[in-house]
Scaffold this motif. Sequence first.
Motif, PDB file in Angstrom:
ATOM      1  N   PRO A 188       0.821  -1.217   0.000  1.00 24.07           N
ATOM      2  CA  PRO A 188       0.000   0.000   0.000  1.00 24.07           C
ATOM      3  C   PRO A 188       0.855   1.267   0.000  1.00 24.07           C
ATOM      4  CG  PRO A 188      -0.779  -1.576   1.648  1.00 24.07           C
ATOM      5  CD  PRO A 188       0.543  -2.079   1.163  1.00 24.07           C
ATOM      6  N   THR A 189       0.252   2.368  -0.414  1.00 23.88           N
ATOM      7  CA  THR A 189       0.994   3.622  -0.495  1.00 23.88           C
ATOM      8  C   THR A 189       1.452   4.113   0.874  1.00 23.88           C
ATOM      9  OG1 THR A 189      -1.136   4.795  -0.494  1.00 23.88           O
ATOM     10  CG2 THR A 189      -0.128   4.341  -2.615  1.00 23.88           C
ATOM     11  N   GLY A 190       0.694   3.814   1.929  1.00 24.91           N
ATOM     12  CA  GLY A 190       1.141   4.195   3.265  1.00 24.91           C
ATOM     13  C   GLY A 190       2.447   3.510   3.637  1.00 24.91           C
ATOM     14  N   THR A 191       2.603   2.271   3.212  1.00 26.43           N
ATOM     15  CA  THR A 191       3.854   1.546   3.473  1.00 26.43           C
ATOM     16  C   THR A 191       5.011   2.172   2.702  1.00 26.43           C
ATOM     17  OG1 THR A 191       2.609  -0.501   3.823  1.00 26.43           O
ATOM     18  CG2 THR A 191       4.964  -0.721   3.373  1.00 26.43           C
ATOM     19  N   LEU A 192       4.742   2.627   1.475  1.00 29.64           N
ATOM     20  CA  LEU A 192       5.781   3.303   0.703  1.00 29.64           C
ATOM     21  C   LEU A 192       6.299   4.531   1.450  1.00 29.64           C
ATOM     22  CD1 LEU A 192       4.270   3.163  -2.917  1.00 29.64           C
ATOM     23  CD2 LEU A 192       6.182   1.816  -2.022  1.00 29.64           C
ATOM     24  N   ASP A 193       5.382   5.274   2.057  1.00 30.89           N
ATOM     25  CA  ASP A 193       5.786   6.442   2.842  1.00 30.89           C
ATOM     26  C   ASP A 193       6.601   6.022   4.069  1.00 30.89           C
ATOM     27  OD1 ASP A 193       4.562   8.200   1.100  1.00 30.89           O
ATOM     28  OD2 ASP A 193       2.693   8.289   2.253  1.00 30.89           O
ATOM     29  N   GLU A 194       6.146   4.987   4.759  1.00 32.26           N
ATOM     30  CA  GLU A 194       6.861   4.507   5.947  1.00 32.26           C
ATOM     31  C   GLU A 194       8.277   4.088   5.609  1.00 32.26           C
ATOM     32  OE1 GLU A 194       4.628   1.360   7.684  1.00 32.26           O
ATOM     33  OE2 GLU A 194       2.817   2.571   7.974  1.00 32.26           O
ATOM     34  N   TRP A 195       8.461   3.498   4.446  1.00 28.82           N
ATOM     35  CA  TRP A 195       9.779   3.024   4.034  1.00 28.82           C
ATOM     36  C   TRP A 195      10.644   4.114   3.394  1.00 28.82           C
ATOM     37  CZ3 TRP A 195       8.054  -2.163   1.302  1.00 28.82           C
ATOM     38  CH2 TRP A 195       7.614  -3.071   2.283  1.00 28.82           C
ATOM     39  N   HIS A 225      -7.478   0.516  -2.725  1.00 27.76           N
ATOM     40  CA  HIS A 225      -8.438   0.169  -1.674  1.00 27.76           C
ATOM     41  C   HIS A 225      -8.404   1.275  -0.634  1.00 27.76           C
ATOM     42  CE1 HIS A 225      -4.883  -1.134   0.599  1.00 27.76           C
ATOM     43  NE2 HIS A 225      -4.547  -1.894  -0.432  1.00 27.76           N
ATOM     44  N   PRO A 226      -9.367   1.315   0.278  1.00 24.87           N
ATOM     45  CA  PRO A 226      -9.385   2.391   1.273  1.00 24.87           C
ATOM     46  C   PRO A 226      -8.032   2.541   1.981  1.00 24.87           C
ATOM     47  CG  PRO A 226     -11.407   1.134   1.403  1.00 24.87           C
ATOM     48  CD  PRO A 226     -10.526   0.408   0.429  1.00 24.87           C
ATOM     49  N   GLY A 227      -7.511   3.763   1.976  1.00 26.60           N
ATOM     50  CA  GLY A 227      -6.228   4.030   2.605  1.00 26.60           C
ATOM     51  C   GLY A 227      -5.045   3.899   1.678  1.00 26.60           C
TER      52      GLY A 227
END
Length: 371
Positions: A188-195, A225-227
Amino acid sequence: MPIFLFLLLSGLVLIYINVSAVAPGRKGKLVALGVLVAIFAGMSLRGTLAGSIVVSFFSVWLCQALLFYIPWGIFRLVRRSVIRRPMRANTVLVASRVLLAATVAVTLSLIAYGVPHNARYVLHETTVELPATVAGDSAAPANFTAVFFSDVHVDPLFDRAKLERMIADVDSIKPDYLLFGGDLADVPTGTLDEWGYDSLFKKLTAGAKVAAVAINGNHEGMQEHPGSDPGAWMRKVGFVFLDDATECIGPVCFTGRTDFQVARRRDMERRPLAELSPTDSSRPWILLDHQPKGIEDGYSGRLPDFAFSGHTHNGQFFPGNFVIHLMWRLVYGEGVLDGVPWLVSAGVDCWGPPVRVGTDADMWVVHFIVK
């Protein structure tokens, strides 16, 4: 997709039958069941390091196992039809163990070679001549350079050093346009930001003198998907994201197609190409379409002057690099599809196992010259 699922399920059934023969009775069935459980567990945990490792091993192993088990199964069927009695149980047991050991040995050999080979990518360079009729405004630069890459597939096994090298290469080349052909990530894109990939991709897109242009691939559909919004994320890091849209940027018009599988997951049809044809016929028209299926049936308007795709990975590793030619008209490199000069990248990285055998990861530098 139904055909793919049928083939996958058929392959898994064949795997279960043959692996269960490595031990008598219930023990063999438990071993085979354990293999299937490991495969599905790895797929469900694809976003984790452990899940990625499991998927990587079994993706390679399944291909090699079927190469051994299919001929073995055919031999047993032919023998049974000729001799009309089953093979001795001990012979089947020994043969099954030898076959399993051989498939694992071949798999480990391919991984040992293919992982370091995939860590590198080849930087190809080519020149494309465009007809003078699309030279455009004489005040604008007629010639331009584009760097094209596709299929990054960021996941827990992705090598950040590869992206850092891409940034350095783009900074050195200083292209007018940076073009991305889809399949950015398998997380997910949130994981891309975290990494920390948001800052790295911002550095990459900043290397384009005029614009960085991107489209979605089939894996973007899996991450919608949501988020998680891959299109918005690509815009955030500096791409002009084209989702069945056309935009003229500087002296060039670009059309970015929605991927076929993304459209299917959204329960929608792709827009007709006629609706996307640029109204300014004086500028070169470049098409970006993740899957190299060519121009849609029935289209009779102006053809794009050039097109880019990815998706195929050129088969990635054996035996895919041979089988892939049965599936696509243009698998890799430069060619022509439906009258349009087309370039298909093998991808800068891989889906699933980061393994390359018989193929190279690549990025393309294309010099467009108006004649």
